[in-house]
Motif scaffolding. Structure first.
Motif, PDB file in Angstrom:
ATOM      1  N   ASN A 192      32.056  40.218  54.896  1.00 40.85           N
ATOM      2  CA  ASN A 192      33.483  39.989  54.673  1.00 40.85           C
ATOM      3  C   ASN A 192      34.402  40.863  55.512  1.00 40.85           C
ATOM      4  OD1 ASN A 192      33.122  38.015  52.508  1.00 40.85           O
ATOM      5  ND2 ASN A 192      32.376  39.727  51.286  1.00 40.85           N
ATOM      6  N   ILE A 193      33.872  41.664  56.420  1.00 44.05           N
ATOM      7  CA  ILE A 193      34.732  42.506  57.251  1.00 44.05           C
ATOM      8  C   ILE A 193      35.671  41.629  58.074  1.00 44.05           C
ATOM      9  CG2 ILE A 193      34.761  44.134  59.179  1.00 44.05           C
ATOM     10  CD1 ILE A 193      32.176  45.289  58.186  1.00 44.05           C
ATOM     11  N   ASP A 194      36.948  41.958  58.031  1.00 44.69           N
ATOM     12  CA  ASP A 194      37.943  41.197  58.782  1.00 44.69           C
ATOM     13  C   ASP A 194      37.795  41.470  60.273  1.00 44.69           C
ATOM     14  OD1 ASP A 194      40.501  39.564  58.790  1.00 44.69           O
ATOM     15  OD2 ASP A 194      41.153  41.376  59.832  1.00 44.69           O
ATOM     16  N   HIS A 195      37.663  40.420  61.059  1.00 43.32           N
ATOM     17  CA  HIS A 195      37.431  40.572  62.498  1.00 43.32           C
ATOM     18  C   HIS A 195      38.625  41.208  63.203  1.00 43.32           C
ATOM     19  CE1 HIS A 195      34.125  37.219  62.587  1.00 43.32           C
ATOM     20  NE2 HIS A 195      33.758  38.316  61.950  1.00 43.32           N
ATOM     21  N   ARG A 210      33.869  40.299  70.138  1.00 43.30           N
ATOM     22  CA  ARG A 210      34.446  39.129  69.476  1.00 43.30           C
ATOM     23  C   ARG A 210      33.505  37.931  69.599  1.00 43.30           C
ATOM     24  NH1 ARG A 210      38.729  38.858  72.121  1.00 43.30           N
ATOM     25  NH2 ARG A 210      40.187  39.854  70.658  1.00 43.30           N
ATOM     26  N   ARG A 211      32.867  37.773  70.726  1.00 38.85           N
ATOM     27  CA  ARG A 211      31.931  36.655  70.898  1.00 38.85           C
ATOM     28  C   ARG A 211      30.724  36.810  69.981  1.00 38.85           C
ATOM     29  NH1 ARG A 211      32.195  36.402  77.551  1.00 38.85           N
ATOM     30  NH2 ARG A 211      34.224  35.336  77.682  1.00 38.85           N
ATOM     31  N   TRP A 212      30.259  38.034  69.789  1.00 41.79           N
ATOM     32  CA  TRP A 212      29.159  38.246  68.842  1.00 41.79           C
ATOM     33  C   TRP A 212      29.588  37.892  67.428  1.00 41.79           C
ATOM     34  CZ3 TRP A 212      28.029  43.514  71.515  1.00 41.79           C
ATOM     35  CH2 TRP A 212      27.086  43.327  72.532  1.00 41.79           C
ATOM     36  N   LEU A 213      30.788  38.331  67.053  1.00 36.46           N
ATOM     37  CA  LEU A 213      31.259  38.073  65.698  1.00 36.46           C
ATOM     38  C   LEU A 213      31.506  36.592  65.451  1.00 36.46           C
ATOM     39  CD1 LEU A 213      33.803  41.034  65.328  1.00 36.46           C
ATOM     40  CD2 LEU A 213      31.480  40.908  64.422  1.00 36.46           C
ATOM     41  N   LYS A 214      31.927  35.856  66.473  1.00 34.42           N
ATOM     42  CA  LYS A 214      32.265  34.444  66.340  1.00 34.42           C
ATOM     43  C   LYS A 214      31.134  33.526  66.795  1.00 34.42           C
ATOM     44  CE  LYS A 214      36.629  35.425  65.286  1.00 34.42           C
ATOM     45  NZ  LYS A 214      37.201  35.142  63.958  1.00 34.42           N
ATOM     46  N   ARG A 224      27.237  26.627  61.749  1.00 31.36           N
ATOM     47  CA  ARG A 224      28.557  26.829  61.166  1.00 31.36           C
ATOM     48  C   ARG A 224      29.189  28.069  61.773  1.00 31.36           C
ATOM     49  NH1 ARG A 224      28.652  30.694  57.203  1.00 31.36           N
ATOM     50  NH2 ARG A 224      26.641  31.389  56.357  1.00 31.36           N
ATOM     51  N   THR A 225      30.500  28.071  61.797  1.00 31.75           N
ATOM     52  CA  THR A 225      31.242  29.167  62.409  1.00 31.75           C
ATOM     53  C   THR A 225      31.290  30.365  61.466  1.00 31.75           C
ATOM     54  OG1 THR A 225      33.329  28.316  61.530  1.00 31.75           O
ATOM     55  CG2 THR A 225      32.665  27.580  63.735  1.00 31.75           C
ATOM     56  N   THR A 226      31.557  31.545  62.036  1.00 28.31           N
ATOM     57  CA  THR A 226      31.702  32.779  61.256  1.00 28.31           C
ATOM     58  C   THR A 226      33.102  33.322  61.488  1.00 28.31           C
ATOM     59  OG1 THR A 226      30.647  33.922  63.121  1.00 28.31           O
ATOM     60  CG2 THR A 226      29.268  33.393  61.226  1.00 28.31           C
ATOM     61  N   ASP A 227      33.926  33.277  60.452  1.00 28.97           N
ATOM     62  CA  ASP A 227      35.303  33.737  60.555  1.00 28.97           C
ATOM     63  C   ASP A 227      35.468  35.184  60.116  1.00 28.97           C
ATOM     64  OD1 ASP A 227      36.127  31.202  61.424  1.00 28.97           O
ATOM     65  OD2 ASP A 227      36.222  30.495  59.344  1.00 28.97           O
ATOM     66  N   GLU A 307      42.880  46.193  53.602  1.00 30.32           N
ATOM     67  CA  GLU A 307      43.294  46.098  54.998  1.00 30.32           C
ATOM     68  C   GLU A 307      42.160  45.658  55.899  1.00 30.32           C
ATOM     69  OE1 GLU A 307      44.754  49.931  55.940  1.00 30.32           O
ATOM     70  OE2 GLU A 307      46.616  49.733  54.766  1.00 30.32           O
ATOM     71  N   ARG A 308      40.929  45.798  55.439  1.00 28.44           N
ATOM     72  CA  ARG A 308      39.743  45.431  56.219  1.00 28.44           C
ATOM     73  C   ARG A 308      39.073  44.176  55.675  1.00 28.44           C
ATOM     74  NH1 ARG A 308      41.299  50.336  56.467  1.00 28.44           N
ATOM     75  NH2 ARG A 308      40.736  51.741  58.176  1.00 28.44           N
ATOM     76  N   GLY A 309      39.758  43.482  54.764  1.00 28.69           N
ATOM     77  CA  GLY A 309      39.214  42.255  54.203  1.00 28.69           C
ATOM     78  C   GLY A 309      38.140  42.475  53.168  1.00 28.69           C
ATOM     79  N   LEU A 310      38.080  43.675  52.575  1.00 27.81           N
ATOM     80  CA  LEU A 310      37.017  44.025  51.643  1.00 27.81           C
ATOM     81  C   LEU A 310      37.602  44.354  50.272  1.00 27.81           C
ATOM     82  CD1 LEU A 310      35.003  46.387  54.017  1.00 27.81           C
ATOM     83  CD2 LEU A 310      34.510  43.982  53.539  1.00 27.81           C
TER      84      LEU A 310
END
Length: 563
Positions: A192-195, A210-214, A224-227, A307-310
């Motif tokens: 769940n970490i915000d990119h 960013r390419r690794w995360l997406k 499926r995509t990873t947001d 703030e970090r999506g957690l």
């Protein structure tokens, strides 16, 4: 001055690599990055990091780590490719490992069981993507090790779980220490970490990360995509999680404006007496009273994580008194009277004994040599992890239960034999130790099963402050600490004697053995081969790295199908 080659030279033989020079080049480059980051020279840090990812030494070391050292070296990604031969590693290097134009492939989704019965999702990148992540990690880790907090212990070089456990024990033991504990857990941290918030903290290699995360996830043939999140199973994922969570301890006045550590008792205002110890996404906060945890600590942590999506896991997060105790990293930490004791968690003890019982039930007719060979490493590894706590009684209890299971296992095999005969056939007395389970190998050599209480209980020496192996000025400290931990983790008397004679360095490459990475990869090399009449005596043996060992035999006529 030394020059690091970054040209496009082709590698012809994996066995001819000079690993001593390769490791020295990477270590020197990381030291330069660390010093520049500590001095606030951000432009210099970027230039050195870009030089690192282009260097030949970093690429070779990354390939070795991914294909020879990591436990998942034989686990393929979505392309089904593994590099388990020297020829495959040479081919991987010669195909070019460049960030320019690099496009990662999606990760392969697999699941592993958790202790609570649930499953943990893992994302397995391809071998090539793992190597690229290892290269970038070498460059980023040197910078962030100069910034990470003192009481952050998870997935960092030179630090382990016992450092975190001892740090908590110190914070709770003694007069006037905090007595209320926030035992916290972050809900789905890696997933769940915000990119956007993570990438904002990384001023370099942003496009590649960013390419690794997406990159996406492939599961049962569906992509499926990873947001959000960073996949567990990636080489760089633990570092990215630490980057996202860095600053949690500073929320409570852990550092002064000059960067010096401030002990909890000397902090001001509501932060007085508040201490935080974190291992990856698990952390513990101690405070003087419950009101401080509920009214100050929880709101501050909630804002920091949002703030970090957690967010905190409401089920696993709880507030307890030190007299009630809590579980952390397999230990139960609780105060008895005036002393805080760190004991093995009851559930972990039961799980360990259950695994031994299940093995014996599933191998009722197995030879004793097989039973000893399979159970020995399990018992030794489990006892080795818990020997740094107040574990003497637990280890003795585990031995009693082990004897009960082995005795029933032996009686069942010979139900028509007297018990005295069964005891003489499976158990013997060695010195003051009675009922020692023993067997014989195919060659007639007698072997015995180790017990839990054979592992001596001792104190663990915690790493000091913000010390890190990346700091060149602390090389003497880490050399001494690494040597002590290496000897402490070596059980074979013959191997320990060889390491002491060699001064803890490989007899072939001259590089010091790394306790955190090389303990499982130390081979015994015969100076004169046994085929030529060489013996197994210490004067004919030398301790070497496994890759040095294979390289030597490849250059001298021996060809390993897998090294």
């Amino acid at each position: 001055m030394k020059a690091e080659p970054t040209d496009e030279r082709r590698l012809t033989s994996w066995a001819d690599i000079d690993w001593a020079t390769t490791e020295e080049n990477v270590r020197r480059m990381q030291g330069r990055i660390f010093r520049a980051a500590a001095a606030g020279q951000h432009a210099k840090v970027k230039n050195l990091q870009k030089l690192m990812v282009r260097s030949t030494s970093a690429k070779l070391l990354a390939i070795r780590k991914v294909t020879q050292q990591n436990t998942g070296r034989n686990t393929p990604g979505i392309d089904g490719v593994v590099c388990n031969t020297p020829q495959a590693r040479v081919h991987l290097f010669n195909t070019g490992l460049h960030l320019q134009g690099y496009r990662p492939q999606p990760v392969r989704r697999v699941y592993i069981p958790k202790s609570n019965g649930k499953q943990r999702p893992l994302g397995i990148p391809t071998i090539r993507d793992r190597v690229m992540q290892a290269i970038v990690k070498m460059a980023l880790e040197a910078e962030w090790e100069s910034r990470f907090e003192a009481n952050s212990y998870g997935f960092r070089p030179g630090r382990c779980t016992m450092d975190a456990v001892v740090a908590i024990h110190r914070n709770l033991n003694g007069w006037g220490t905090s007595e209320w504990i926030l035992d916290a857990d972050i809900s789905g941290c890696f997933d769940n970490i915000d990119h956007a918030s993570l990438l904002a903290r990384l001023p370099v290699f942003t496009t590649t990360i960013r390419r690794w995360l997406k990159a996406g996830v492939v599961e049962l043939g569906t992509t499926r995509t990873t947001d959000t999140g960073t996949p567990q199973g990636g080489i760089i994922s633990p570092l990215l999680a630490n980057v996202a969570l860095d600053g949690m301890e500073r929320l409570f006045g852990a550092e002064s404006s000059s960067g010096r550590q401030v002990v909890p008792a000397l902090r001001r205002g509501t932060n007085k007496g508040v201490s935080l110890v974190r291992y990856a996404d698990d952390f513990v906060v101690a405070a003087p009273n419950r009101a401080v945890l509920e009214g100050h600590v929880l709101p501050v942590l909630g804002c920091f994580l949002s703030e970090r999506g957690l967010k905190l896991n409401e089920i696993k997060t709880r507030i307890v008194h030190v007299d009630e105790g809590f579980d952390f990293l397999g230990f139960n930490i609780r105060r008895f009277g005036r002393k805080v004791l760190t004991k093995p968690q009851k559930e972990k003890v039961a799980l360990h004994l259950r695994s031994i019982r299940d093995f014996l039930v599933g191998n009722r007719q197995a030879p004793t040599s097989i039973v000893i060979g399979e159970l020995g490493p399990v018992i030794r590894g489990w006892s080795n992890y818990y020997r740094y706590g107040a574990s003497k009684e637990v280890l003795q209890y585990a031995d009693y239960r082990l004897w009960q299971m082995l005795w029933r296992w032996s009686l069942r095999r010979h139900h028509n034999k007297p018990k005295k005969w069964v005891k003489a056939h499976y158990f013997k007395q060695i010195g003051w130790r009675d009922w020692v389970f023993f067997g014989r190998t195919d060659t007639g050599k007698e072997i015995t099963l180790c017990t839990h209480s054979e592992i001596p209980v001792k104190r663990f020496v915690k790493v000091k402050g913000r010390a890190t192996p990346m700091n060149p000025d602390e090389s003497a400290y880490w050399e001494k600490r690494g040597w002590e931990r290496l000897i402490d983790a070596t059980y074979s008397k013959r191997r320990k004697r060889l390491l002491q004679c060699q001064g803890g360095v490989c007899a072939m490459c001259g590089v010091r053995f790394d306790h955190d990475e090389d303990t499982r990869f130390i081979d015994m090399h015969h100076d004169r081969s046994r085929r030529s009449g060489g013996s197994d005596q210490p004067d004919n043996l030398m301790a070497v790295h496994r890759w040095c060992h294979h390289g030597h035999h490849m250059r001298n006529g021996y060809r390993a199908a897998e090294a």
